[in-house]
Design a protein around this motif. Structure first.
Motif, PDB file in Angstrom:
ATOM      1  N   ILE A 168       0.834  -1.210   0.000  1.00 12.94           N
ATOM      2  CA  ILE A 168       0.000   0.000   0.000  1.00 12.94           C
ATOM      3  C   ILE A 168       0.866   1.256   0.000  1.00 12.94           C
ATOM      4  N   LEU A 169       1.846   1.320   0.893  1.00 12.75           N
ATOM      5  CA  LEU A 169       2.660   2.522   1.031  1.00 12.75           C
ATOM      6  C   LEU A 169       3.572   2.756  -0.166  1.00 12.75           C
ATOM      7  N   LEU A 170       4.004   1.680  -0.796  1.00 17.16           N
ATOM      8  CA  LEU A 170       4.939   1.814  -1.927  1.00 17.16           C
ATOM      9  C   LEU A 170       4.238   1.882  -3.273  1.00 17.16           C
ATOM     10  N   SER A 171       2.919   1.869  -3.282  1.00 14.60           N
ATOM     11  CA  SER A 171       2.195   1.874  -4.559  1.00 14.60           C
ATOM     12  C   SER A 171       2.537   3.081  -5.442  1.00 14.60           C
ATOM     13  N   PRO A 172       2.728   4.307  -4.892  1.00 17.38           N
ATOM     14  CA  PRO A 172       3.150   5.411  -5.775  1.00 17.38           C
ATOM     15  C   PRO A 172       4.504   5.138  -6.450  1.00 17.38           C
ATOM     16  N   LEU A 173       5.456   4.593  -5.675  1.00 14.39           N
ATOM     17  CA  LEU A 173       6.760   4.250  -6.255  1.00 14.39           C
ATOM     18  C   LEU A 173       6.598   3.175  -7.315  1.00 14.39           C
ATOM     19  N   PHE A 174       5.757   2.178  -7.058  1.00 12.36           N
ATOM     20  CA  PHE A 174       5.516   1.118  -8.029  1.00 12.36           C
ATOM     21  C   PHE A 174       5.016   1.703  -9.346  1.00 12.36           C
ATOM     22  N   LEU A 175       4.117   2.680  -9.261  1.00 14.23           N
ATOM     23  CA  LEU A 175       3.548   3.286 -10.470  1.00 14.23           C
ATOM     24  C   LEU A 175       4.619   4.003 -11.278  1.00 14.23           C
ATOM     25  N   VAL A 176       5.469   4.780 -10.603  1.00 15.43           N
ATOM     26  CA  VAL A 176       6.534   5.505 -11.300  1.00 15.43           C
ATOM     27  C   VAL A 176       7.508   4.527 -11.962  1.00 15.43           C
ATOM     28  N   VAL A 177       7.953   3.521 -11.231  1.00  9.94           N
ATOM     29  CA  VAL A 177       8.893   2.542 -11.774  1.00  9.94           C
ATOM     30  C   VAL A 177       8.262   1.790 -12.943  1.00  9.94           C
ATOM     31  N   ALA A 178       6.977   1.442 -12.822  1.00 11.76           N
ATOM     32  CA  ALA A 178       6.287   0.713 -13.889  1.00 11.76           C
ATOM     33  C   ALA A 178       6.278   1.529 -15.179  1.00 11.76           C
ATOM     34  N   LEU A 179       6.019   2.836 -15.068  1.00 10.72           N
ATOM     35  CA  LEU A 179       6.002   3.695 -16.259  1.00 10.72           C
ATOM     36  C   LEU A 179       7.391   3.777 -16.902  1.00 10.72           C
ATOM     37  N   LEU A 180       8.442   3.863 -16.074  1.00 11.20           N
ATOM     38  CA  LEU A 180       9.807   3.946 -16.597  1.00 11.20           C
ATOM     39  C   LEU A 180      10.219   2.638 -17.267  1.00 11.20           C
ATOM     40  N   VAL A 181       9.859   1.509 -16.656  1.00 12.86           N
ATOM     41  CA  VAL A 181      10.210   0.211 -17.239  1.00 12.86           C
ATOM     42  C   VAL A 181       9.466  -0.008 -18.549  1.00 12.86           C
ATOM     43  N   LYS A 182       8.215   0.473 -18.620  1.00 12.34           N
ATOM     44  CA  LYS A 182       7.369   0.254 -19.800  1.00 12.34           C
ATOM     45  C   LYS A 182       7.842   1.051 -21.004  1.00 12.34           C
ATOM     46  N   ARG A 183       8.704   2.040 -20.784  1.00 13.13           N
ATOM     47  CA  ARG A 183       9.120   2.923 -21.873  1.00 13.13           C
ATOM     48  C   ARG A 183       9.821   2.195 -23.001  1.00 13.13           C
ATOM     49  N   ASP A 184      10.508   1.064 -22.698  1.00 14.86           N
ATOM     50  CA  ASP A 184      11.222   0.359 -23.770  1.00 14.86           C
ATOM     51  C   ASP A 184      10.337  -0.669 -24.468  1.00 14.86           C
ATOM     52  N   GLY A 185       9.043  -0.668 -24.152  1.00 19.89           N
ATOM     53  CA  GLY A 185       8.107  -1.503 -24.902  1.00 19.89           C
ATOM     54  C   GLY A 185       7.874  -2.897 -24.366  1.00 19.89           C
ATOM     55  N   GLY A 186       8.634  -3.325 -23.378  1.00 18.31           N
ATOM     56  CA  GLY A 186       8.473  -4.672 -22.847  1.00 18.31           C
ATOM     57  C   GLY A 186       7.500  -4.705 -21.679  1.00 18.31           C
ATOM     58  N   PRO A 187       7.278  -5.876 -21.112  1.00 15.07           N
ATOM     59  CA  PRO A 187       6.397  -5.988 -19.943  1.00 15.07           C
ATOM     60  C   PRO A 187       7.007  -5.315 -18.721  1.00 15.07           C
ATOM     61  N   VAL A 188       6.145  -4.884 -17.798  1.00 11.87           N
ATOM     62  CA  VAL A 188       6.609  -4.213 -16.581  1.00 11.87           C
ATOM     63  C   VAL A 188       7.234  -5.207 -15.617  1.00 11.87           C
ATOM     64  N   PHE A 189       6.576  -6.351 -15.470  1.00 13.82           N
ATOM     65  CA  PHE A 189       7.031  -7.339 -14.506  1.00 13.82           C
ATOM     66  C   PHE A 189       7.700  -8.525 -15.186  1.00 13.82           C
ATOM     67  N   PHE A 190       8.619  -9.122 -14.457  1.00 14.19           N
ATOM     68  CA  PHE A 190       9.316 -10.328 -14.922  1.00 14.19           C
ATOM     69  C   PHE A 190       8.950 -11.463 -13.982  1.00 14.19           C
ATOM     70  N   LEU A 191       8.318 -12.484 -14.512  1.00 18.55           N
ATOM     71  CA  LEU A 191       7.927 -13.644 -13.716  1.00 18.55           C
ATOM     72  C   LEU A 191       8.894 -14.784 -13.990  1.00 18.55           C
ATOM     73  N   GLN A 192       9.424 -15.361 -12.949  1.00 21.85           N
ATOM     74  CA  GLN A 192      10.427 -16.412 -13.095  1.00 21.85           C
ATOM     75  C   GLN A 192      10.127 -17.553 -12.136  1.00 21.85           C
ATOM     76  N   SER A 193      10.261 -18.774 -12.627  1.00 21.12           N
ATOM     77  CA  SER A 193      10.027 -19.945 -11.787  1.00 21.12           C
ATOM     78  C   SER A 193      11.168 -20.091 -10.785  1.00 21.12           C
ATOM     79  N   ARG A 194      10.808 -20.166  -9.524  1.00 23.67           N
ATOM     80  CA  ARG A 194      11.774 -20.386  -8.458  1.00 23.67           C
ATOM     81  C   ARG A 194      11.328 -21.580  -7.610  1.00 23.67           C
ATOM     82  N   VAL A 195      12.272 -22.115  -6.853  1.00 25.49           N
ATOM     83  CA  VAL A 195      11.977 -23.268  -6.000  1.00 25.49           C
ATOM     84  C   VAL A 195      11.776 -22.768  -4.578  1.00 25.49           C
ATOM     85  N   GLY A 196      10.614 -23.112  -4.014  1.00 24.15           N
ATOM     86  CA  GLY A 196      10.275 -22.633  -2.692  1.00 24.15           C
ATOM     87  C   GLY A 196      10.307 -23.717  -1.634  1.00 24.15           C
ATOM     88  N   LEU A 197       9.451 -23.569  -0.646  1.00 21.31           N
ATOM     89  CA  LEU A 197       9.385 -24.478   0.494  1.00 21.31           C
ATOM     90  C   LEU A 197       9.162 -25.916   0.038  1.00 21.31           C
TER      91      LEU A 197
END
Length: 350
Positions: free
Chosen positions: A171-200
């Motif tokens: 909740i508190l970092l949502s403004p920062l998330f929005l700014v970073v998302a716009l900057l990352v989106k500028r090069d045309g790719g997806p905002v988020f990177f999803l990667q398979s990791r091994v958990g518990l």
């Protein structure tokens, strides 16, 4: 006042003053291990000065430890002679010393009369103090080592902290998330990177991060494998050409990892824990490394506050295993505080 005195004492010790000269009585393997650990924490004031190894000729040295062997006799009188002649302040007795119980007791008496300290160093390693307690049994001191488990009330408190902290963070970092998302989106790719990791317990999950690399990063990685600067199992490059300009900035301050708060909120990860490994990393694990999977991976951990990408693979595994074996809520809180310092120091972040 205690803190100021401690700081002055540590500075003196790092300059080679106010040190306690320690003689190690053991076999070669255990002696080398103890020497390495004492050398690594010179601020403690314990400085390994000599070995006393049964079966070794006085004056010889042991590989990896440039301190002399003072003797080979198991006689307490001979050991005391070596101590006096070489200005030894403390004796550390550990595995492989070849002394009988009566000889150890007699040596302890002689050391006490000479005002020289005696410590018994068990072979167990990477065990936090609260896990160990002493129980005398028929005159024999037994060291009990408990195993912390993240179950019951402990698991409830850890999960509660994860849910509350990650929810507030999102909740508190949502403004920062929005700014970073716009900057990352500028090069045309997806905002988020999803990667398979091994958990518990080896379960796979999708870890979410802000995308910091080109969209063809995996293809480019295959051409860069010969330039790997990582720790053997992990691929790392300080000047990785796959990283975008904004990606370099958000990596520098670990902003790319903030979306993992969502993984914490839904229960795939914890705020603190071992580093979440890739599938191909787990495939290269030796038996001992699988213990990292006994707890949920974390956004931060001992690896994050102890060098990050600059760590060797063996050191990274050791730190993760230490966390698994010595987990506590207090320890988690300390790691979170140290993480803030590590992020702003930017050491090992690339």
């Amino acid at each position: 006042e205690r803190w100021l005195i401690r700081q002055g004492l540590v500075r003196s010790r790092t300059r080679g003053r106010a040190l306690t000269r320690v003689m190690i009585i053991s076999d070669v393997t255990t002696g080398q291990h103890l020497y390495k650990n004492l050398e690594g924490v010179i601020a403690s004031g314990l400085s390994p000065a000599a070995f006393y190894l049964p079966g070794f000729t006085p004056g010889t040295t042991v590989a990896g430890a440039p301190i002399p062997v003072l003797g080979y006799s198991t006689s307490p009188a001979d050991i005391m002679d070596a101590i006096r002649e070489n200005d030894i302040h403390m004796v550390a007795v550990t595995n492989g010393h070849h002394l009988s119980p009566d000889q150890v007791r007699l040596l302890g008496w002689k050391l006490a009369d000479a005002h020289i300290s005696l410590i018994m160093a068990p072979a167990t390693t990477d065990i936090a103090g609260p896990r160990m307690h002493m129980q005398p049994l028929n005159g024999l001191p037994l060291v009990h080592v408990s195993t912390p488990r993240i179950t019951g009330l402990s698991a409830f408190f850890k999960r509660s902290v994860d849910v509350i902290a990650s929810g507030l963070g999102l909740i508190l970092l949502s403004p920062l998330f929005l700014v970073v998302a716009l900057l990352v989106k500028r090069d045309g790719g997806p905002v988020f990177f999803l990667q398979s990791r091994v958990g518990l317990n080896g379960e796979l999950f999708k870890m979410v991060k802000f995308r910091s690399m080109r969209t063809d990063a995996e293809e480019v990685k295959k051409r860069l494998m010969e330039q790997n600067e990582g720790n053997g199992v992990l691929f790392k490059m300080k000047d990785d050409p796959r990283i975008t300009p904004i990606g370099k900035f958000i990596r520098k301050y670990s902003i790319d990892e903030l979306p993992q708060l969502w993984n914490v909120f839904i229960g795939d990860m914890s705020l603190v824990g071992p580093r979440p490994p890739l599938v191909e990393e787990v495939e290269q694990y030796e038996d001992i490394a699988y213990r990292r999977l006994l707890v949920k991976p974390g956004i931060t951990g001992l690896w994050q506050v102890s060098g990050r990408s600059d760590l060797s693979w063996e050191e990274s595994v050791r730190l993760d295993l230490y966390y698994v074996e010595n987990w506590s809520l207090t320890g988690d809180f300390i790691i979170l505080l140290r993480t803030v310092r590590a992020v702003f120091a930017k050491e090992g972040a690339y």
